[in-house]
Scaffold this active site. Structure first.
Site, short mmCIF file in Angstrom:
data_model
loop_
_atom_site.label_atom_id
_atom_site.label_comp_id
_atom_site.label_asym_id
_atom_site.label_seq_id
_atom_site.Cartn_x
_atom_site.Cartn_y
_atom_site.Cartn_z
N ASP A 85 -5.02 21.77 9.28
CA ASP A 85 -5.28 20.80 8.20
C ASP A 85 -6.25 21.34 7.16
O ASP A 85 -6.74 22.46 7.25
CB ASP A 85 -5.79 19.48 8.82
CG ASP A 85 -5.35 18.28 7.99
OD1 ASP A 85 -5.21 18.42 6.76
OD2 ASP A 85 -5.14 17.20 8.57
N TYR A 104 0.32 10.30 4.16
CA TYR A 104 -0.06 10.58 5.55
C TYR A 104 1.00 11.53 6.13
O TYR A 104 2.19 11.20 6.11
CB TYR A 104 -0.09 9.29 6.39
CG TYR A 104 -0.73 8.10 5.71
CD1 TYR A 104 -2.08 8.10 5.38
CD2 TYR A 104 0.03 6.96 5.40
CE1 TYR A 104 -2.67 6.99 4.76
CE2 TYR A 104 -0.55 5.86 4.79
CZ TYR A 104 -1.89 5.88 4.47
OH TYR A 104 -2.45 4.78 3.85
N ARG A 105 0.56 12.64 6.65
CA ARG A 105 1.51 13.64 7.17
C ARG A 105 2.35 13.03 8.31
O ARG A 105 1.90 12.12 9.00
CB ARG A 105 0.75 14.85 7.69
CG ARG A 105 0.08 14.58 9.02
CD ARG A 105 -0.76 15.75 9.49
NE ARG A 105 -1.23 15.55 10.83
CZ ARG A 105 -2.44 15.90 11.24
NH1 ARG A 105 -3.30 16.46 10.42
NH2 ARG A 105 -2.79 15.71 12.50
N ASN A 114 0.85 -1.19 0.00
CA ASN A 114 0.00 0.00 0.00
C ASN A 114 0.89 1.25 0.00
O ASN A 114 1.95 1.27 0.62
CB ASN A 114 -0.91 0.05 1.23
CG ASN A 114 -1.96 1.13 1.05
OD1 ASN A 114 -2.88 0.99 0.24
ND2 ASN A 114 -1.79 2.24 1.75
N GLU A 127 -1.00 1.11 -5.20
CA GLU A 127 -0.95 2.46 -5.79
C GLU A 127 0.18 2.59 -6.80
O GLU A 127 0.09 3.40 -7.72
CB GLU A 127 -0.79 3.51 -4.69
CG GLU A 127 -2.07 3.86 -3.93
CD GLU A 127 -2.47 2.88 -2.84
OE1 GLU A 127 -1.73 1.89 -2.61
OE2 GLU A 127 -3.52 3.09 -2.20
C1 LIG Z 1 -1.58 16.67 1.01
C2 LIG Z 1 -2.34 15.53 1.60
C3 LIG Z 1 -2.16 15.19 2.92
C4 LIG Z 1 -2.85 14.14 3.49
N1 LIG Z 1 -2.64 13.82 4.80
C5 LIG Z 1 -3.26 12.76 5.33
C6 LIG Z 1 -2.98 12.35 6.66
O1 LIG Z 1 -2.22 12.98 7.37
N2 LIG Z 1 -3.60 11.24 7.14
C7 LIG Z 1 -4.46 10.50 6.38
O2 LIG Z 1 -4.97 9.49 6.84
N3 LIG Z 1 -4.77 10.89 5.11
C8 LIG Z 1 -4.18 11.98 4.57
N4 LIG Z 1 -4.45 12.34 3.29
C9 LIG Z 1 -5.43 11.58 2.50
C10 LIG Z 1 -4.86 10.26 2.05
O3 LIG Z 1 -3.66 10.44 1.38
C11 LIG Z 1 -5.84 9.52 1.15
O4 LIG Z 1 -6.97 9.21 1.91
C12 LIG Z 1 -5.26 8.25 0.53
O5 LIG Z 1 -6.29 7.59 -0.19
C13 LIG Z 1 -4.70 7.32 1.57
O6 LIG Z 1 -4.21 6.15 0.96
P1 LIG Z 1 -4.85 4.74 1.34
O7 LIG Z 1 -6.23 4.77 0.73
O8 LIG Z 1 -3.97 3.74 0.68
O9 LIG Z 1 -4.87 4.66 2.81
C14 LIG Z 1 -3.77 13.41 2.71
C15 LIG Z 1 -3.95 13.75 1.37
C16 LIG Z 1 -3.26 14.79 0.81
C17 LIG Z 1 -3.49 15.14 -0.63
MN LIG Z 2 -4.49 2.11 -0.62
#
Ligand SMILES: Cc1cc2nc3c(=O)[nH]c(=O)nc-3n(C[C@H](O)[C@H](O)[C@H](O)COP(=O)(O)O)c2cc1C
Ligand SMILES: [Mn+2]
Length: 498
Positions: free
Chosen positions: A279, A173-174, A169, A230
């Site tokens: 955020d 995530y920040r 995956n 991804e």
């Molecule tokens: C700039 C940016 C920052 C993000 N920060 C976070 C974060 O801190 N925590 C989080 O859970 N998702 C965050 N997201 C959203 C996730 O990247 C998004 O939900 C993504 O689908 C997560 O991947 P996953 O589906 O494989 O978990 C952020 C998105 C962007 C564009």
């Molecule tokens: Mn995913």
């Protein structure tokens, strides 16, 4: 073709007049945010800060901040063209003719070519720092807002593996910097990286790629189903597989051309208070426990460039990452709910607060069916308010939508209130993770739905529109833009007879 790595992308941005190099020393502590906020709001260029205070690494920001750059990143003319690539794959049917067979073979080839390609050497490992050689303080990590707890890495591609089936995956995530070799890992409750962590026993390896090609960076933010890698998705969107190399201290593959890679691990149940952080909700999210990420190695390209993004009160740079997702996932949404014509997630609604959807309405209660479908569909399930309009309404034209929400709605009949899961960061809900859901049915109501006779909508006749089009210059009326004919709106009168 989409850019192959960050350098290629920066070169493209420069050729297109879409990047400004900022030479004076600028402080990643707050100052960069204020510069970027003003630039984003003005529709300005990507910024490469060549001398961020306290660091030898340049800082790239606002790479995705306009529709044009988002299109350049994806190598398409319009965001919907990126969706078409996916629609082809989703809609693959058994071929009927030789021509279709050949087209089908091409599509199959593009899927077969999309998994990442393991290569021996990667520029991301030109420099290898291990253990106590690692110092995150060398990177120009931004403290974005005055109330932020610390500097946060904001544009990472976080790579994990599902402990049960080994599937990869990549999520964005920040990461709050906790010290020279540790950060917090802010994967929220509904996210795939979090699910991997929840399934891990003891220790789980994690790798973080910083400064990847723009399609891979976008893909880390895309709401794909858990079992879809991804990096494979990025390969499909790019039309070329992502090259990966083995990590030097972890059994994970990382994008070979990343500028910087952080390798390390998280321990089950080793948590730290993460936040506050300003955020995309437009508020500071309160401190909450999240896992600690320990860095065992930091590998880099020579002269590595550090990528960042500022989120905050919308609109910010992430608006276009979100709009790309809205467009790219339309075919997938329609594959499940084919009566959906189009949808819009307003930027000001931070994407999960509101969804406007137009449908080809065919039976009583259809709008409600679609609301519930949205509340049952992947990350769209977190949507707080769903507005349903008829197929002829342009969901991206908020004035039109507001018109129908006013004109076609009896709140006593057309508002649905229910409950469901809420975004992790929503501060307005009574309880965290659970919220009310609001549905507004702004479609024409049939008698079966309690609609009385629906009047005809006002529209000018075609012959008069054509007449005026033809004579416009003659009238000598100056308008700011080209004179627009009044839009034609077709209510589905067919429905009124049901
Ligand atoms: C700039 C940016 C920052 C993000 N920060 C976070 C974060 O801190 N925590 C989080 O859970 N998702 C965050 N997201 C959203 C996730 O990247 C998004 O939900 C993504 O689908 C997560 O991947 P996953 O589906 O494989 O978990 C952020 C998105 C962007 C564009
Ligand atoms: Mn995913």
């Amino acid at each position: 073709m989409a850019p192959s790595d960050l350098r290629d992308w920066i070169a493209l941005l420069e050729r297109e007049g879409e990047l400004v190099r900022v030479e004076p020393e600028v402080d990643p502590h707050l100052e960069v945010t204020e510069i970027v906020s003003r630039t984003v709001r003005a529709g300005g260029p990507a910024l490469l800060f060549e001398n961020p205070k306290g660091s030898e690494h340049p800082l790239l920001v606002n790479q995705f901040g306009t529709e044009r750059r988002m299109c350049l990143a994806l190598g398409v003319e319009r965001l919907d063209d990126a969706a078409a690539k996916l629609a082809d794959v989703l809609e693959m049917q058994p071929p009927q003719s030789l021509g279709e067979k050949l087209r089908g073979l091409k599509q199959l080839k593009s899927i077969a070519d999309s998994p990442p390609r393991l290569v021996r050497k990667g520029t991301c490992q030109e420099i290898v720092l291990r253990d106590d050689e690692v110092d995150l303080g060398r990177l120009p990590v931004q403290t974005c807002w005055p109330g932020d707890a610390a500097p946060f890495i904001t544009l990472p591609a976080v790579i994990t593996r599902d402990p049960r089936d080994g599937r990869r995956n990549v999520g964005m995530y920040r990461m709050q910097v906790l010290g020279p070799r540790a950060t917090a890992m802010h994967w929220q409750l509904h996210k795939d990286g979090r699910a991997d962590y929840d399934r891990a026993d003891g220790r789980m390896e994690v790798a973080v790629a910083l400064g990847v090609d723009p399609v891979t960076a976008y893909s880390a933010s895309a709401p794909l189903p858990k079992h879809i890698d991804e990096l494979m998705f990025a390969g499909l969107l790019r039309g070329d597989a992502v090259d990966v190399v083995k990590g030097v201290t972890v059994d994970l593959e990382v994008p070979a051309h990343a500028e910087i890679v952080l390798e390390g691990y998280v321990n089950r149940d080793e948590l730290v208070e993460e936040g506050p952080f300003g955020d995309h909700t437009g508020y500071y999210t309160a401190a909450e426990p999240f896992p600690v990420f320990h860095v065992t190695a930091m590998t880099m390209r020579r002269d590595a460039i550090y990528p960042s993004i500022v989120v905050g009160k919308p609109p910010q740079e992430d608006a276009w990452l979100g709009k790309a997702t809205e467009r790219i996932f339309l075919p997938a949404v329609r594959a499940t709910v084919p009566e959906i014509v189009d949808y819009d997630l307003p930027v000001a609604g931070a994407f999960h607060n509101c969804c406007i959807v137009s449908i080809r309405k065919a039976y009583p209660g259809h709008a409600r069916k679609v609301m519930h479908a949205i509340w049952g569909l992947g990350m769209l399930s977190l949507t707080k308010a769903v507005i349903v309009v008829d197929d002829h309404v342009d969901v991206h034209d908020y004035e039109q939508v507001t018109f129908y929400v006013g004109a076609n709605v009896d709140p006593a009949r057309d508002v649905v209130l229910t409950e469901g899961p809420a975004d992790h960061l929503d501060h307005a809900t009574v309880r965290q993770f659970l919220s009310g859901k609001l549905g507004i049915d702004a479609t024409v109501k049939t008698p079966a739905e309690g609609g009385r006779e629906w009047p005809a909508e006002i529209a000018m006749s075609d012959d008069v529109r054509e007449l005026v089009d033809g004579r416009w210059a003659e009238y000598g009326i100056e308008t700011a833009g080209p004179p627009r004919a009044t839009p034609i709106r077709h209510s589905s009168t067919k429905l009124l007879r049901q």
